[in-house]
Each structure stands twice: as C-alpha cells, then as structure tokens.
Design a protein around this motif. Sequence first.
Motif, PDB file in Angstrom:
ATOM      1  N   GLU A   1       0.825  -1.206   0.000  1.00 12.06           N
ATOM      2  CA  GLU A   1       0.000   0.000   0.000  1.00 12.06           C
ATOM      3  C   GLU A   1       0.863   1.260   0.000  1.00 12.06           C
ATOM      4  O   GLU A   1       0.579   2.237  -0.695  1.00 12.06           O
ATOM      5  N   LYS A   2       1.948   1.217   0.765  1.00 12.39           N
ATOM      6  CA  LYS A   2       2.849   2.367   0.825  1.00 12.39           C
ATOM      7  C   LYS A   2       3.511   2.619  -0.521  1.00 12.39           C
ATOM      8  O   LYS A   2       3.614   3.761  -0.988  1.00 12.39           O
TER       9      LYS A   2
ATOM     10  N   GLU B   1      -2.056  17.035  -0.145  1.00  8.43           N
ATOM     11  CA  GLU B   1      -3.129  17.014   0.854  1.00  8.43           C
ATOM     12  C   GLU B   1      -3.810  18.375   0.929  1.00  8.43           C
ATOM     13  O   GLU B   1      -5.037  18.463   1.049  1.00  8.43           O
TER      14      GLU B   1
ATOM     15  N   GLN C   1       2.361   1.667  -3.455  1.00  9.00           N
ATOM     16  CA  GLN C   1       1.351   2.109  -4.397  1.00  9.00           C
ATOM     17  C   GLN C   1       1.054   3.589  -4.213  1.00  9.00           C
ATOM     18  O   GLN C   1       0.930   4.340  -5.188  1.00  9.00           O
ATOM     19  N   LYS C   2       0.967   4.022  -2.961  1.00 12.03           N
ATOM     20  CA  LYS C   2       0.726   5.435  -2.684  1.00 12.03           C
ATOM     21  C   LYS C   2       1.879   6.287  -3.188  1.00 12.03           C
ATOM     22  O   LYS C   2       1.671   7.353  -3.792  1.00 12.03           O
TER      23      LYS C   2
ATOM     24  N   GLY D   1       3.198  14.313  -0.808  1.00  9.65           N
ATOM     25  CA  GLY D   1       1.904  13.900  -0.280  1.00  9.65           C
ATOM     26  C   GLY D   1       1.294  14.947   0.633  1.00  9.65           C
ATOM     27  O   GLY D   1       0.083  15.198   0.609  1.00  9.65           O
TER      28      GLY D   1
ATOM     29  N   ARG E   1       3.882   5.533  -5.616  1.00 14.31           N
ATOM     30  CA  ARG E   1       3.855   5.513  -7.075  1.00 14.31           C
ATOM     31  C   ARG E   1       2.837   6.522  -7.611  1.00 14.31           C
ATOM     32  O   ARG E   1       3.104   7.257  -8.567  1.00 14.31           O
ATOM     33  N   VAL E   2       1.658   6.553  -6.979  1.00 13.07           N
ATOM     34  CA  VAL E   2       0.620   7.492  -7.416  1.00 13.07           C
ATOM     35  C   VAL E   2       1.083   8.934  -7.222  1.00 13.07           C
ATOM     36  O   VAL E   2       0.903   9.796  -8.098  1.00 13.07           O
ATOM     37  N   LEU E   3       1.694   9.208  -6.067  1.00 10.65           N
ATOM     38  CA  LEU E   3       2.186  10.562  -5.808  1.00 10.65           C
ATOM     39  C   LEU E   3       3.271  10.949  -6.806  1.00 10.65           C
ATOM     40  O   LEU E   3       3.308  12.088  -7.294  1.00 10.65           O
TER      41      LEU E   3
END
Length: 719
Positions: free
Chosen positions: A139-140, A455, A142-143, A451, A145-147
């Motif tokens: 999950e970390k 936010e 993936q996050k 991130g 990668r998206v960022l």
Amino acid sequence: LCMTTADMAKVTGKGIALVSAVCVDLSLFYAAGLVATRSVFGHFARLWLHAALRCSALSAVTLLTLGDLNPLLIRVIASHSLLPAVFETGTKALYREETECGPSADARCWLVCAAASLVGALFWEISVPDAEDAAAGKEKKQKARVLFLRVLALYKPEYLLLLGGLLMLTLAVLCEMFIPFYTGRVIDILGTQYRPNEFVSALLFMGLYSLGSSFSAGCRGGFLMCAISAFTCRIKVQLFGALTRQEIGFFETTKTGEITSRLSKDTTLMRRAVCLNVNVLLRTFIKTLGMISLMMNLSWKLTFLVLMEVPITSLIQNIYDTHYQRLSLAVHDSMALANEVVNEVVSSIHVLRSFNTEKHEARRYDDRLMDTHILKMRQNPVRAVYLLARRLTGLGMQVVMMYYGRLFIRSGQMTTGNLVSFILYQSDLGDNIRTLTYIFGDMLNSVGAAGKVFEYLDRKAQVSMEGKLKPDQLTGNVVFRNLSFAYPTYPDKTVLQDFSLELKSGQMTALVGTSGKGKSTCVSLLQRFYEQQDGEILLDNEPLKSYDHRFLHKKIALVSQEPVLFSGSIRDNIAYGLAECSLDEIQEAARKANAHDFIMKLEKGYDAEVGEGGGQLSKSQRQQIAIARALVRQPQVLILDEITSSLDMTSENKALASCPNQTLLVIAHKLRTIQRADQIVVIDGGRVQERGTHQELMELKGSYYRLREELFEEENPAQ
C-alpha cells in the motif's frame, strides 16, 4: 535474568535446531564429493539430486526440532541448498568451465553459500515482507507511485526541458563509460611493446570522450535547473492559491508554522522527486548497465564477484532508510513547531513587550529548537553506523577483488591494463550501486513531502465557493432562518441555536449583548467565513451559498474593529481586490469615510505608504481607510463591527450617513450609535431575546433595559 522457563526452552530448542541442521548439511555436502566419482548419474543430475536431498533433510530436521517452518526459514533452506547447483549449472552452460565448488567442494564453498543465502533471505525479508507487513508495504509503495506520477504530471509544461536534459544525460553517461576502457588500453600499450600510433589514438579517444562527457553534463544541468526553477515557482503559487481558498476554520485549526513549512520546505523537496532524483536515477542506472557489460567483457568471474555486493548494500540501505526517514519526519514536524513560535512572537510583538515576556518567549523558542536538536542528534548515530557499514562493505569487496585479480593475471586470464580498467569500473560501480539504493529512499522521502502538499492542494473548503448567482439588481434583504452553529475548534459548544432574524433592506440593525453571546458569529456567518450546521441564511430570498463568491463579497462588505491594512500605498489599500478602480472612485469613497482631508495633508497623498499592517497611521485613520475600502465597492449590505470606538463623532456620523440605501448591520457599545438604529436586536444564549427601537425596548424594561449600563459607554443614557 528475567527469562522464564518457556523462554529458556525456546532458546534451547533453536540452538539444538541450528546445530543439528549444520551437522546434517555438512555431512551431506562432503558426502557429495565422495559420491561424485562413483555416481551413475550425470554431472547435472547429481548436482540437482544432491540439492533436493539437502533441502529435504534440512526441512525435516527443522520440523522435528522446531515443529514449524516459517517463510523466512523456507527461503534460507531453499537458497542454501540450491545455490551450488544453480551456480555450477550456470557456469558450465554459459562459459564451459567448472567452478571450485564442483566435485572438489570444501568448507570455503559451504561458508560462501551459507553467507550468500542468509544475505539473500534477509534482503527478501526486508524488501518483500510477509502477511500484514507485505500488505502495508504494498500500500505504501502504491501510494508513493501514485504521488510520483502526480508530481511528474505537474512537470508537463517543462517536458521539452526534461527531454533535453535526458538526452544530454544519456550522451554524458555514454562518453564517461569509455574513459576507463581507454585508460586500460594506454597502460597495456605502455606496459608491452610501445606503438606510437595506437598510443596517440587511445589518448585522442580519451580526450574526445572526456570533452563530450563534460559538455553534455553541463547542458544537462542547465536544462534541469531551468525546469526545476519553473516547477518550484508554479507549485508554490498553486499551493498558496489553494490555501487562500480554505475556510477560516482551517486556519484556526492548522498552525501557521505548518503552513509556511509546506510552502517553503515541502515544495522544495517535491522538485527533487522528479528532476533531481530521476536525473540521478537514470544517469546511474544507464551507467551501471554499461559498466557491467564492459566489465563482463573484461572478466565475467570478477564481475559476478563484485555484484555480490548488491544485496548487502541494498540490505544496509533499506535498514537505514526505515529508521532515518522516521526521524526525518519528526525533525520536520519539530521545525514547524519552532517556526510557529517565531510567527506568533513577530505578529504579537506589542503584547510581548507590554507583558515583558521576552525571556519567556526566548526560552519557549529555545525549548522547540532543543527538541529539534535532540531529534537531529538521534539521526547522527544512525547515519554514522550506516556510513561505517557502507564503507566496510566497499573496502572488503575491493580487497577480495584485488586478491582474485592477481590470481587471474598469474593464470593469464587478464592483463594488467584490463585489471586497471576493471578496478576503475568497479570503483564507479560500487558508488553507483550505493547511489541507486540511496536514491530510492530519498525519492520516497521527497514523494512523502509531495503527499503533504497534495493534501492541501486536494482539500476542498468546507465552506463552498461554487455558487454562480450574480443578479443585476440586489435589494439587500437578509434573513437568518433557524440557524444552529458551533465553531470547528469547539464543535460541542453551540454558539447559535435556532437563531432567526431579518435585516430589512435600507434599514440599520444594531446587535447588542454581552461578549460571547453570538453577535460577531452572526457577522462571520453572513460573511460566509463558516458554514452553519443547521438552518440557512437568505439574501433576497436566495441562499448565500448560491451566490458567486466574488460577487457576494463585493455586495456584502465588512469593516472590523481591528482593520488590517497591507504594505503599500493608501490608494492600493482602498482599491484592494478591485482590478479596475479609478482614482475618482477612491477619492469619493474616502470623502464618505471622512478620510480625504487627512490623506491630502500627507506628503504623497493617496500614494503615501501605510507601512506594515498600517503602522504609520493612527488607529482612527486605519479605521477610516477600512471604511473607504468597504464603500468603494458600493455594497448593498454593510457590516460595521465595533468601529465607532475608534472614530470621533464627525467621522461616525459621516460614515453612517453615507449608507442611506444599504442594509446596515452594526455592532457598537455607544448609545448614540445604537439609538439611530431602525431595529435593535438583543442576543443572549445564541437566540434573539428582544427586538425593537430604542424607545420600545426601554419601555419594555426587559434585557435591554437591565443591561443598558453594561452595554453602553454613556454614564447617563437618555431615556
């Protein structure tokens, strides 16, 4: 000393399992050499049967002694058992050679295989953890990668600069890779029979590649620095714009130091996520692949030996990143708290001086800096151990490489020049491998900062500004209907409850009541600083949120008790927020606010500077400028919040008389102001207690009558 019997039994069981596994494995390992000469199987079949036998035997011993096989033990047993067979098969198939760990296997081969399998298993355990850790890690990643992709998308206007930098980067790396190769050629030419033509040719190529590498590297840096500068400016403007669109409650619950830290520090870290880190990553990756291919041509055996450093270095880097990033986040938060203290002190310097708290604030700032210092001191040992481990790994690999290089030269497998070229490549390769493992951690840190910025960029204000209504005519009739409201900072404390009130067009309404009963809250809700929990506010029978944000705040203007002026001229402050505002309009508004006369007495008139926060003007002058700033907008609803306390009677009368057709909402503590109101509203407990004219409320002898001495400044108010 505190170990229980159960703990002692576990430790003993693990010790017995380890000793049994080592004894069984060594016996099978040496037995393989004895069986090799009498085996009826082929060489490769014997290797893999022996590997399967060792794997089965070690698994059986572990199960019998421990009663369980966890994933880590399975990986260690499998890699330890299969590694000799894989290595021997690969060497035989690719290079038609036999390794020293073939039929004549000894304890050195067993130790090397055991160490390699342990390092590989540990590297796998940390890089690809099991169960919940694996899910969390996935999950970390993936996050992250998206960022990263979002940051990359923000660089779209600079794609041409980035492509130019990438092209120059590739050319620089290709040129740089061939310099050590020709260095070895020069040494071989000098060490054997000297041939002038070959020597000059080698030197010429070295010079050309050096020149090409330097030129390309310079161009690459220019392209990327331009892209970074443009990106940083744009992302800071976007973040600043997103922050200014947030509701007032956001700034009440978010520290100023945290906001400034996001603008100054995290945006700077964001730019490293793509331009700097990707630049280093691509350059290092391309160079690493090229060097490995050239090293394989020089000596494949030494190349495989050098590559054994990769899992060890990656393991060290992974452990370091895990601990260091956690401390880095704590340092950033601590620095934001220290910045918050500075902002509070600078913005409240008058209060600080009035209460003689200079030493107290200095101690408070010192405490925040000491917290940051302690966290940084905790970082230093972690980094020191990491650097020591990295240096020892590199030195150890160099010693092993030099030892085997000498053996290969003696056996005729390499020349001295080839070894020199290999050493130069190996030195760079070790640095590149360490850079690759480091850059992933640094990119994770940079993307983490991104991130925090995203936010704020993604945050939608709780007070909507998406209204579209912009009527040509507005009467200014305002209705508060069944409002219930609590501030975001104190959600359990209701300030207004079932509150209803009408402000009629063209009339003056005065709100009175003791402090904290809801007067200023009504003003804040009418200005849409907050969103009520229940009920609605109507302007000309339309909800406030349906009006266009810019239109609404031009038609509803506020003059507060402590007006805020911005650095600049008086003209700029009066026309603040209006793109097209003529000097005649500014002067007319100043006359209505009784400010024109004192402005014209200034040396530069309307071009006179007000200073930071209006510090070069008196409080009454700042109030008059604020009234002019509101009137120049020609609002239909004008809110005057305790402004009469700073104005003389002439200025007050002129300001009130300048609004004959507007809906006027006044909060004041002077009886002369309250008496002029068409409607006086007494607020208590978040509700309307009484309403009427001054005379009607005095005759009623209710809350207004009882509180008149507390509410108003006159000692003998008129009846």
